[in-house]
Design a protein around this motif. Structure first.
Motif, mmCIF file in Angstrom:
data_model
loop_
_atom_site.group_PDB
_atom_site.id
_atom_site.type_symbol
_atom_site.label_atom_id
_atom_site.label_comp_id
_atom_site.label_asym_id
_atom_site.label_seq_id
_atom_site.Cartn_x
_atom_site.Cartn_y
_atom_site.Cartn_z
ATOM 1 N N ARG A 1 0.834 -1.208 0.000
ATOM 2 C CA ARG A 1 0.000 0.000 0.000
ATOM 3 C C ARG A 1 0.869 1.258 0.000
ATOM 4 N N MET A 2 2.086 1.128 0.515
ATOM 5 C CA MET A 2 3.017 2.243 0.560
ATOM 6 C C MET A 2 3.863 2.300 -0.719
ATOM 7 N N ARG A 3 3.603 1.374 -1.660
ATOM 8 C CA ARG A 3 4.376 1.233 -2.897
ATOM 9 C C ARG A 3 5.842 0.858 -2.612
ATOM 10 N N PHE A 4 6.036 0.114 -1.541
ATOM 11 C CA PHE A 4 7.350 -0.463 -1.229
ATOM 12 C C PHE A 4 7.244 -1.940 -1.602
ATOM 13 N N TRP A 5 7.985 -2.355 -2.624
ATOM 14 C CA TRP A 5 7.800 -3.691 -3.191
ATOM 15 C C TRP A 5 8.598 -4.719 -2.400
ATOM 16 N N ASN A 6 7.964 -5.221 -1.355
ATOM 17 C CA ASN A 6 8.589 -6.189 -0.446
ATOM 18 C C ASN A 6 8.482 -7.595 -1.046
ATOM 19 N N ILE A 7 9.556 -8.039 -1.690
ATOM 20 C CA ILE A 7 9.595 -9.384 -2.285
ATOM 21 C C ILE A 7 10.276 -10.350 -1.311
ATOM 22 N N GLY A 8 10.544 -9.883 -0.101
ATOM 23 C CA GLY A 8 11.333 -10.663 0.847
ATOM 24 C C GLY A 8 10.533 -11.424 1.874
ATOM 25 N N PHE B 1 13.614 -4.490 8.427
ATOM 26 C CA PHE B 1 14.262 -3.206 8.729
ATOM 27 C C PHE B 1 15.450 -2.931 7.803
ATOM 28 N N ILE B 2 16.234 -3.960 7.490
ATOM 29 C CA ILE B 2 17.478 -3.770 6.704
ATOM 30 C C ILE B 2 17.197 -3.125 5.345
ATOM 31 N N PRO B 3 16.299 -3.689 4.504
ATOM 32 C CA PRO B 3 16.050 -3.022 3.212
ATOM 33 C C PRO B 3 15.343 -1.689 3.372
ATOM 34 N N ALA B 4 14.553 -1.533 4.455
ATOM 35 C CA ALA B 4 13.821 -0.278 4.664
ATOM 36 C C ALA B 4 14.771 0.868 4.973
ATOM 37 N N ILE B 5 15.749 0.632 5.840
ATOM 38 C CA ILE B 5 16.685 1.703 6.196
ATOM 39 C C ILE B 5 17.575 2.057 5.014
ATOM 40 N N CYS B 6 17.896 1.050 4.198
ATOM 41 C CA CYS B 6 18.691 1.301 2.980
ATOM 42 C C CYS B 6 17.901 2.155 1.992
ATOM 43 N N LYS B 7 16.597 1.887 1.899
ATOM 44 C CA LYS B 7 15.740 2.679 1.007
ATOM 45 C C LYS B 7 15.576 4.095 1.534
ATOM 46 N N ALA B 8 15.349 4.218 2.830
ATOM 47 C CA ALA B 8 15.113 5.531 3.428
ATOM 48 C C ALA B 8 16.358 6.414 3.392
ATOM 49 N N VAL C 1 -0.652 7.895 2.028
ATOM 50 C CA VAL C 1 -0.208 9.150 1.410
ATOM 51 C C VAL C 1 1.185 8.978 0.805
ATOM 52 N N VAL C 2 2.085 8.319 1.529
ATOM 53 C CA VAL C 2 3.434 8.060 1.011
ATOM 54 C C VAL C 2 3.351 7.221 -0.268
ATOM 55 N N GLY C 3 2.430 6.255 -0.293
ATOM 56 C CA GLY C 3 2.259 5.420 -1.477
ATOM 57 C C GLY C 3 1.760 6.195 -2.679
ATOM 58 N N GLU C 4 0.905 7.181 -2.446
ATOM 59 C CA GLU C 4 0.359 7.978 -3.544
ATOM 60 C C GLU C 4 1.378 8.988 -4.069
ATOM 61 N N SER C 5 2.086 9.637 -3.166
ATOM 62 C CA SER C 5 3.095 10.622 -3.595
ATOM 63 C C SER C 5 3.990 10.993 -2.415
ATOM 64 N N GLU C 6 5.270 10.708 -2.552
ATOM 65 C CA GLU C 6 6.215 11.029 -1.473
ATOM 66 C C GLU C 6 6.344 12.546 -1.308
ATOM 67 N N LYS C 7 6.271 13.273 -2.421
ATOM 68 C CA LYS C 7 6.395 14.735 -2.358
ATOM 69 C C LYS C 7 5.210 15.343 -1.604
ATOM 70 N N LYS D 1 7.049 12.336 7.801
ATOM 71 C CA LYS D 1 8.449 11.903 7.686
ATOM 72 C C LYS D 1 8.487 10.596 6.889
ATOM 73 N N VAL D 2 8.763 10.717 5.612
ATOM 74 C CA VAL D 2 8.669 9.577 4.683
ATOM 75 C C VAL D 2 9.603 8.446 5.085
ATOM 76 N N GLY D 3 10.843 8.780 5.411
ATOM 77 C CA GLY D 3 11.828 7.751 5.786
ATOM 78 C C GLY D 3 11.365 6.943 6.985
ATOM 79 N N TRP D 4 10.837 7.625 7.984
ATOM 80 C CA TRP D 4 10.369 6.933 9.188
ATOM 81 C C TRP D 4 9.165 6.045 8.876
ATOM 82 N N VAL D 5 8.260 6.520 8.018
ATOM 83 C CA VAL D 5 7.083 5.724 7.642
ATOM 84 C C VAL D 5 7.514 4.447 6.920
ATOM 85 N N ILE D 6 8.509 4.565 6.040
ATOM 86 C CA ILE D 6 9.021 3.383 5.321
ATOM 87 C C ILE D 6 9.594 2.369 6.300
#
Length: 385
Positions: A90-97, A142-149, A234-240, A248-253
């Protein structure tokens, strides 16, 4: 001389809107066509009556009370994994893990069972199993999320690669615990049942089903009716847009992936502590990837994931039972399941698009001539005056 341009009679048009009844009809039509094709293939390959093929499908999932309970438990497991992946999607973070996060949760439970199962009180062992499974699953999220953020890395690749690392960690644990190199750890604490999850209402299947029901309802309200759910949408629809309104987009991710990984870790706990009572590198049986399809099919709606999960489990068990009934191995069942899933996924195209037929060209030309004639008459009248 100019070549005549031939207009296509049929063309695809994107649907503006589609009713639920039409959507369901398209999906059911795809399933029926897939089943008919499977019956034809089986009949050609084995000579069996197509009617027997359909009955073997039903028998595989609902042929006895025990089969029904197993089907419901497997549906609950697939549903739980789909629910775990949904917040990230829903956040448009493609969790394949999901596979790796489940394996890490199972590894945490197995480690506690094998090292402390017989030396600590059962209540403490259960608590340690829950904490270790949820913690390791959350860590793997957490590992891929912090790398993305922090560095905007590709989450699809990072979560996928972590699956392989988790698989090798489980393989190392098995070899470490089984020095003979048999690569099979066996049933953990089979005699003492230390660390085995409790049976509810006298059934070993009820715990998983009950947890699936609770988490389905909880996730629906979390995503749709909570502040955190609003933020991840909201983050999924548009980060901007999210940054503009002060999110805080990074924290939400990071927060969302910790939740997603923790829920996957909980599934690992249920697989090791309640369902299989062992740990292997294939304990997930690819459900982490199947759950992605379930989540997408349901449009991220937890309640629609229930029939979607049941459908996938029913098809899987039916295909395997039919392959066994006709004397073929499980590979044939996997082929049939693949055909069914192909049609279900392919039907999504017809949910979004429809086939339109162009109007008759001659009719269009005659209409143009008629309009031209009317224009000429009007023009003559005007010149007259």
């Amino acid at each position: 001389m100019k070549k005549k341009k031939h207009e296509k009679l049929f063309h695809m048009v994107k649907r503006d809107d589609i009713s639920t009844s039409v959507r369901v009809a398209i999906k059911l039509g795809a399933i029926v066509i897939a089943l008919v094709l499977c019956a034809v293939i089986t009949t050609v390959a084995t000579g069996y009556n197509p009617v027997e093929v359909f009955f073997s499908f039903i028998d595989g999932a609902f042929g006895s009370s025990r089969k029904i309970w197993i089907t419901m438990q497997d549906t609950a497991i697939l549903l739980l994994i789909s629910i775990a992946l949904t917040p990230a999607f829903r956040m448009r973070f493609w969790n394949i893990g999901g596979e790796g996060q489940i394996l890490m949760g199972g590894l945490g439970a197995a480690f506690v069972m094998m090292n402390f199962g017989e030396s600590l009180p059962s209540g403490v062992v259960m608590l340690l199993m829950i904490v270790s499974s949820i913690f390791l699953g959350a860590l793997w999220g957490f590992i891929p999320a912090i790398c993305k953020a922090k560095w905007n890395t590709n989450e699809t690749l990072s979560t996928l690669m972590l699956n392989y690392i988790a698989t090798q960690l489980v393989a190392f644990f098995i070899v470490y615990k089984v020095p003979s190199g048999s690569a099979v750890i066996g049933i953990i604490n089979q005699k003492t049942r230390a660390g085995w999850m409790p049976e509810l209402f006298g059934s070993k299947y009820m715990l998983t089903i009950l947890i699936a029901v609770i988490l389905t309802i909880s996730l629906y309200f979390y995503v749709n009716n909570s502040k955190q759910g609003y933020e991840l949408r909201v983050v999924g629809e548009s980060e901007k847009t999210a940054q503009y309104v002060g999110i805080k987009v990074g924290w939400v991710i990071v927060r969302t992936m910790i939740i997603s990984g923790a829920l996957c870790g909980l599934v690992g706990l249920l697989l090791v502590g309640s369902k299989d009572h062992t740990i292997t590198t294939t304990i997930t049986r690819g459900l982490g990837f199947t759950a992605i399809m379930v989540s997408w099919m349901a449009k991220f709606n937890p309640f629609i994931m229930i029939p979607a999960s049941l459908l996938i489990v029913f098809m899987n068990k039916g295909a395997n039972n039919m392959a066994s009934a006709v004397g073929l191995n499980e590979s044939f069942g996997e082929i049939l399941l693949g055909i069914i899933l192909f049609f279900i996924i392919g039907s999504e195209f017809f949910v979004n698009y429809k086939i339109a037929i162009k109007k008759d060209r001659k009719k269009n030309n005659s209409e143009k001539s008629e309009n031209k004639g009317l224009t000429d008459v009007s023009k003559n009248k005007y010149e007259k005056y």
